[in-house]
Write an enzyme that holds these catalytic residues in place. Structure first.
Site, PDB file in Angstrom:
ATOM      1  N   PHE A 115       7.609  -5.593  -4.165  1.00  0.00           N
ATOM      2  CA  PHE A 115       7.776  -6.728  -3.248  1.00  0.00           C
ATOM      3  C   PHE A 115       6.891  -6.598  -1.999  1.00  0.00           C
ATOM      4  CE2 PHE A 115      10.019  -6.081   0.767  1.00  0.00           C
ATOM      5  CZ  PHE A 115      10.407  -4.755   0.692  1.00  0.00           C
ATOM      6  N   LYS A 116       6.409  -5.405  -1.717  1.00  0.00           N
ATOM      7  CA  LYS A 116       5.564  -5.197  -0.539  1.00  0.00           C
ATOM      8  C   LYS A 116       4.307  -6.084  -0.588  1.00  0.00           C
ATOM      9  CE  LYS A 116       7.871  -1.330   0.958  1.00  0.00           C
ATOM     10  NZ  LYS A 116       8.938  -1.118  -0.019  1.00  0.00           N
TER      11      LYS A 116
END
Ligand SMILES: *Cc1c(COP(=O)(O)O)cnc(C)c1O
Length: 501
Positions: A115-116
């Protein structure tokens, strides 16, 4: 819109200054002075928008010193089909788990499969524009301490971006084999990667120290450079994360899961408290949320904090199968304390000083009450993490990663304990193929392959779930970095990597 420091709210900077500096010189974190409000009509209008249009609408309200063209450029450079698998970079998968309906917000369809990417694909564009506005002429040196996923996502986001250099530190035995391989094979002329002997907190503490060290800053300045941060303490990291919670709400309405105006619960597997804080910011903007479910692994410092009001990092540190959450100092909690104390910079500073000095602090009853009315804290051990992966796969042929599994398990506990049937959005934070070994163990694999890539193949054979392209193409890439440093020597590593002293 201006930004204050959590430890000095007389300080007032523009968004470009906040993003360029990363952290305030007083050691505090930048927070917006107020939260722009999403009127119900705005939310309704957003229903028919693309993810990119929703992102523009939200980001524009915070980066008021950016022109429309600049924001367009940031949004459309980041969230393109070339970088994300789907047109909607954050799709929702709805599945049932032990009869409980889950809506998994899949935030891992970007170039590094975690998700970064949602924030780190856009941050370099925010940052290069901020540098031009705020400190013309200096190159940015991005220092990153990573528990695994941030490092790769930051390297990929910044690689070969003009006027930036990036140096990543990770704990030598605190990241998965795939994460290590992803980082050590990183391409780009402006990148450096170094393992350290220590855990994530050691890396983060040392990076913070280098950041605020006056002598080091002077050396950089002489060489026309300045430090900046891509860690989740940078405002430019948090802002893009607000977007996907609001976008997910719109998608939930469009999918017929809720009516406009209905409340949702949001469950987040939490480490540094950045992702869940972004959800809280969406709520402060007017998103209808009932509860935030803060899910931890065995490093359950946040669970205890939410339940008792006492933060205590003096405890055993566990290396788990969800390494990106192996954290005992959740940096972004400082921002929540600031907001919950009614923007009280002195009180926030006091807690942070106690944390530094004693490793523990107890918040006021008022803060404790506010936090426990909005947040539920729970944790999940290794066995239950694996059980969540196994059950979800056996029941629904849906494969989730170890971090997401922690949130699924804690959410299921919450639902059972409280009987709360509010529809839930669960942040799904990584592809299961980033943690193939643990996922294989979870679904019951009798013959574990030895190499990471054979594990990926085996997992694919057993589940028929597609391997994301950025991971399948890593095989055979040569390693470029192999340095392992003592945590005391990180500053020297930085100067050496920059070829200055
Ligand atoms: C970073 C990360 C987390 C934790 O997110 P925070 O913002 O640090 O709370 C959870 N899962 C994965 C896969 C991550 O990479």
């Amino acid at each position: 819109m201006f930004y204050h420091s959590t430890q000095d709210n007389k300080k007032k900077v523009t968004s470009a200054e906040a993003i360029a500096q990363g952290i305030s010189p007083d050691g505090g974190l930048f927070v917006p002075e107020s939260f722009p409000q999403l009127e119900p009509a705005t939310l309704e209008n957003m229903l028919s928008m693309s993810y990119q249009e929703r992102a523009k609408l939200i980001i524009t309200q915070y980066l008021t010193d950016f022109s429309d063209e600049e924001i367009d450029d940031c949004v459309y450079s980041a969230y393109t089909k070339r970088k994300f698998e789907y047109k909607n970079p954050a799709p929702i998968a709805s599945v049932k788990y032990n009869g409980l309906p889950l809506n998994l917000l899949e935030l891992w369809h970007g170039p590094t499969c975690a998700f970064k990417d949602m924030a780190l694909q856009i941050l370099p564009h925010f940052l290069t524009k901020s540098l031009k506005k705020a400190v013309n002429g200096l190159d940015a040196v991005i220092l990153v301490a990573t528990s695994g996923d941030t490092g790769k996502a930051a390297l990929e986001g910044f690689r070969d971006v003009d006027h930036t250099k990036i140096i990543v530190f990770y704990p030598e035995s605190g990241v998965s084999a795939m994460q290590k391989h992803q980082m050590n094979t990183q391409e780009g002329e402006n990148v450096y990667v170094c393992a350290i002997k220590g855990n994530f907190d050691d890396a983060q503490t040392a990076v913070k120290k280098i950041f605020t060290d006056k002598d080091t800053s002077e050396i950089l300045k002489k060489n026309k450079m300045m430090f900046s941060s891509a860690n989740s303490i940078n405002w430019g990291r948090l802002l893009p994360q607000i977007v996907y919670y609001i976008s997910a709400y719109c998608d939930m309405v469009n999918l017929g899961k809720i009516d406009l105006g209905d409340k949702i619960n949001i469950a987040v597997p939490t480490g540094n408290f950045g992702n869940i804080l972004a959800a809280y910011y969406a709520y402060e903007m007017g998103l209808p949320v009932n509860k935030f479910i803060c899910a931890s692994n065995s490093n359950n410092v946040l669970t205890d904090f939410i339940n008792t009001g006492i933060y205590n990092k003096n405890r055993q540190f566990y290396t788990t199968i969800s390494p990106s959450m192996d954290i005992l100092v959740s940096s972004n909690l400082e921002r929540l304390l600031y907001h919950m104390s009614g923007n009280n910079d002195e009180e926030t500073k006091r807690y942070m000083e106690l944390l530094k000095k004693d490793g523990t602090y107890a918040v006021s009853d008022s803060i404790r009450g506010k936090i426990s009315s909005m947040f539920y804290g729970g944790f999940c051990d290794e066995e239950n993490t694996k059980k969540a992966i196994r059950d979800l796969f056996l029941q629904r042929k849906y494969l989730c990663d170890t971090h997401t599994a922690v949130a699924v398990s804690v959410y299921a506990d919450y639902a059972e304990k409280t009987g709360d049937t509010t529809p839930v959005v669960i942040a799904s934070t990584a592809s299961p193929y980033k943690f193939s070994k643990a996922v294989l163990e979870s679904i019951g694999c009798d013959e574990m392959p030895i190499s990471e890539f054979d594990m990926v193949e085996k997992l694919h054979e057993l589940t028929d779930v597609n391997v994301p392209e950025p991971l399948s193409t890593l095989r055979g890439k040569p390693s470029r970095f192999s340095e392992v440093a003592d945590k005391e020597n990180m500053q020297a590593v930085v100067l050496e990597a920059l070829h200055i002293q």
